[in-house]
Design an enzyme around this catalytic site. Structure first.
Site, PDB file in Angstrom:
ATOM      1  N   LYS A 115       0.826  -1.220   0.000  1.00 15.38           N
ATOM      2  CA  LYS A 115       0.000   0.000   0.000  1.00 15.38           C
ATOM      3  C   LYS A 115       0.853   1.260   0.000  1.00 15.38           C
ATOM      4  O   LYS A 115       0.463   2.272  -0.583  1.00 15.38           O
ATOM      5  CB  LYS A 115      -0.965   0.007   1.193  1.00 15.38           C
ATOM      6  CG  LYS A 115      -2.008  -1.086   1.073  1.00 15.38           C
ATOM      7  CD  LYS A 115      -3.348  -0.667   1.599  1.00 15.38           C
ATOM      8  CE  LYS A 115      -4.283  -1.825   1.666  1.00 15.38           C
ATOM      9  NZ  LYS A 115      -5.310  -1.944   0.726  1.00 15.38           N
ATOM     10  N   LYS A 197      -4.085 -10.597  -5.901  1.00 21.12           N
ATOM     11  CA  LYS A 197      -5.332 -10.984  -5.222  1.00 21.12           C
ATOM     12  C   LYS A 197      -6.473 -10.070  -5.660  1.00 21.12           C
ATOM     13  O   LYS A 197      -6.242  -8.905  -6.013  1.00 21.12           O
ATOM     14  CB  LYS A 197      -5.151 -10.974  -3.695  1.00 21.12           C
ATOM     15  CG  LYS A 197      -5.291  -9.638  -3.046  1.00 21.12           C
ATOM     16  CD  LYS A 197      -5.597  -9.738  -1.545  1.00 21.12           C
ATOM     17  CE  LYS A 197      -5.911  -8.326  -1.059  1.00 21.12           C
ATOM     18  NZ  LYS A 197      -6.605  -8.175   0.162  1.00 21.12           N
ATOM     19  N   LYS A 200     -10.828  -5.047  -3.369  1.00 16.81           N
ATOM     20  CA  LYS A 200     -11.916  -4.094  -3.534  1.00 16.81           C
ATOM     21  C   LYS A 200     -11.403  -2.693  -3.800  1.00 16.81           C
ATOM     22  O   LYS A 200     -12.167  -1.825  -4.196  1.00 16.81           O
ATOM     23  CB  LYS A 200     -12.841  -4.129  -2.324  1.00 16.81           C
ATOM     24  CG  LYS A 200     -12.203  -3.847  -0.977  1.00 16.81           C
ATOM     25  CD  LYS A 200     -13.297  -3.781   0.074  1.00 16.81           C
ATOM     26  CE  LYS A 200     -12.962  -4.388   1.404  1.00 16.81           C
ATOM     27  NZ  LYS A 200     -12.078  -3.597   2.246  1.00 16.81           N
TER      28      LYS A 200
HETATM   29  P1  ATP Z   1      -8.140  -4.123   0.183  1.00 13.32           P
HETATM   30  O1  ATP Z   1      -8.028  -5.153  -0.894  1.00 13.32           O
HETATM   31  O2  ATP Z   1      -8.982  -2.958  -0.160  1.00 13.32           O
HETATM   32  O3  ATP Z   1      -6.868  -3.761   0.835  1.00 13.32           O
HETATM   33  P2  ATP Z   1      -9.173  -6.228   1.742  1.00 13.32           P
HETATM   34  O4  ATP Z   1     -10.385  -6.690   1.023  1.00 13.32           O
HETATM   35  O5  ATP Z   1      -7.940  -7.029   1.699  1.00 13.32           O
HETATM   36  O6  ATP Z   1      -8.954  -4.733   1.341  1.00 13.32           O
HETATM   37  P3  ATP Z   1     -10.666  -6.339   4.192  1.00 13.32           P
HETATM   38  O7  ATP Z   1     -11.905  -5.853   3.622  1.00 13.32           O
HETATM   39  O8  ATP Z   1     -10.482  -5.825   5.554  1.00 13.32           O
HETATM   40  O9  ATP Z   1      -9.434  -5.993   3.297  1.00 13.32           O
HETATM   41  O10 ATP Z   1     -10.618  -7.907   4.202  1.00 13.32           O
HETATM   42  C1  ATP Z   1     -11.594  -8.631   4.879  1.00 13.32           C
HETATM   43  C2  ATP Z   1     -11.288 -10.087   4.821  1.00 13.32           C
HETATM   44  O11 ATP Z   1     -11.358 -10.547   3.462  1.00 13.32           O
HETATM   45  C3  ATP Z   1      -9.894 -10.466   5.315  1.00 13.32           C
HETATM   46  O12 ATP Z   1     -10.014 -11.625   6.115  1.00 13.32           O
HETATM   47  C4  ATP Z   1      -9.123 -10.759   4.061  1.00 13.32           C
HETATM   48  O13 ATP Z   1      -8.098 -11.698   4.282  1.00 13.32           O
HETATM   49  C5  ATP Z   1     -10.203 -11.332   3.164  1.00 13.32           C
HETATM   50  N1  ATP Z   1      -9.880 -11.156   1.759  1.00 13.32           N
HETATM   51  C6  ATP Z   1      -9.659  -9.981   1.124  1.00 13.32           C
HETATM   52  N2  ATP Z   1      -9.400 -10.185  -0.180  1.00 13.32           N
HETATM   53  C7  ATP Z   1      -9.455 -11.532  -0.372  1.00 13.32           C
HETATM   54  C8  ATP Z   1      -9.268 -12.383  -1.524  1.00 13.32           C
HETATM   55  N3  ATP Z   1      -8.978 -11.873  -2.696  1.00 13.32           N
HETATM   56  N4  ATP Z   1      -9.398 -13.709  -1.362  1.00 13.32           N
HETATM   57  C9  ATP Z   1      -9.701 -14.239  -0.166  1.00 13.32           C
HETATM   58  N5  ATP Z   1      -9.885 -13.500   0.956  1.00 13.32           N
HETATM   59  C10 ATP Z   1      -9.765 -12.164   0.859  1.00 13.32           C
END
Ligand code: ATP
Ligand code: LTN
Length: 329
Positions: A115, A197, A200
């Site tokens: 980030k 990955k 969002k």
């Molecule tokens: P960003 O991608 O915006 O940094 P994020 O989606 O990683 O955000 P959170 O919304 O806090 O961050 O994640 C919530 C949960 O979703 C966490 O447990 C994270 O590990 C899981 N997660 C996020 N992206 C994925 C993915 N692509 N596959 C599986 N699990 C995910």
């Protein structure tokens, strides 16, 4: 409810939740509610570590609450609350920042490196110390297990180290938690760049499917998803990561086993496979959104208020002990 084991997890309200968040994290939670004491937070103070709009954040806090409810988290069984409504989280984060968290460890965090990118010295301190707040979230409730996606394993490991160091210095104070990560679906990949990955906060909205995407838009995103060379349907995450990712999404949202899918698609091509997957995704989203749309703002607010009271009671008790242990009381 088995009070002997506590589960804690959270999602930050920083963008449209994707099927990656759902498959990797949230979908694991409902089945835990009958067995353990479950606490699920909307971790809003984590969302302000990156650029955001206050109005949007306010809206997303309620949106994520509804997403938790639509996913099957039952407020009669689990505590659902907003992190910032329980100030003990930030209080404990300060204390852990002073005892247990090393700068060198924080510098190793992949999420921070990703980030902050090239700008490591010119981002705000909050982005850097974010894992300490996450450790506080978890340790405040004597959590044994943290169900998260693969990318958060490193932060839970850090939480373990912080807890152990604190316990060594002040005597047994915190439970040392473990991450629970799915065997399949813990890392859903981007639809446009399957080596990254699904995120969002990605700039290309074709790379992810949001839980609240328009159904036709979501179907198009599947049809447009990149595929690897080769024409047969086979699971090979190293050589054919794009297809492996689509198979994983199919299996998770369609409740199917990957080997079975591979067998069923013998002799069939990508076109047919993707068309069927688009239907699976459409059905999942339609069901999900029907549930989501039936939850009012008022209902979501009431759930958060009840959750705040329950979480506060636990957090206050814990912090009374911690304040004594560190010598401020
Ligand atoms: P960003 O991608 O915006 O940094 P994020 O989606 O990683 O955000 P959170 O919304 O806090 O961050 O994640 C919530 C949960 O979703 C966490 O447990 C994270 O590990 C899981 N997660 C996020 N992206 C994925 C993915 N692509 N596959 C599986 N699990 C995910
Ligand atoms: N850092 C996590 C979100 C998060 C979390 C937590 C997850 C904040 N506090 C406590 C589990 C437990 C993320 O970025 N996905």
């Amino acid at each position: 409810m088995n009070q002997s084991k506590t589960i804690f997890s959270g999602v930050k309200p920083s963008g449209d939740l994707t099927i990656g968040n759902y498959i990797g994290a949230i979908s694991q939670w409902p089945e835990m509610q009958d067995k353990y004491r479950c606490i699920f937070s909307i971790v809003d103070y984590h969302a302000i570590t990156v650029k955001y709009q206050p109005e949007e954040l306010r809206k997303r806090i309620l949106e994520i609450t509804k997403i938790y409810l639509a996913s099957g988290i039952d407020p009669k069984k689990s505590i659902i609350f907003q992190q910032s409504a329980v100030p003990e989280h930030t209080e404990l984060a300060w204390i852990l920042g002073c005892s247990g968290s090393y700068i060198a460890d924080l510098k190793k965090m992949t999420q921070f490196k990703d980030k902050a990118g090239e700008k490591q010295n010119s981002v705000f301190v909050g982005l850097f110390t974010y894992p300490v707040l996450m450790a506080a979230d978890i340790l405040l409730y004597d959590t044994q297990a943290v169900p998260v996606g693969d990318d958060q394993k490193q932060h839970v490991e850090l939480t373990r180290d912080i807890a152990k160091r604190f316990n060594n210095k002040y005597g047994p104070s915190f439970v040392v938690p473990e991450a629970i990560v799915r065997k399949e679906g813990a890392r859903i990949m981007s639809l446009t760049e399957p080596i990254k990955k699904m995120s969002k906060s990605a700039s290309n909205s074709n790379s992810y499917i949001s839980l609240l995407d328009d159904i036709e838009v979501a179907k198009k995103k599947i049809m447009k998803a990149v595929t690897d060379s080769g024409t047969n349907i086979d699971y090979d995450s190293a050589d054919r990561p794009a297809l492996a990712n689509l198979l994983t999404i199919y299996a998770q949202l369609g409740n199917r086993q990957i080997p079975r899918l591979v067998k069923d698609y013998q002799g069939k091509g990508y076109g047919e496979f993707k068309k069927d997957l688009a239907e699976i995704v459409a059905k999942f989203l339609t069901d999900f959104q029907n549930k989501f749309n039936n939850i009012s703002n008022k209902e979501a607010q009431a759930v958060l208020e009840s959750g705040r009271q329950q979480a506060s009671a636990l957090a206050q008790m814990k912090m009374e002990k911690i304040r004594k242990v560190i010598g401020v009381r």
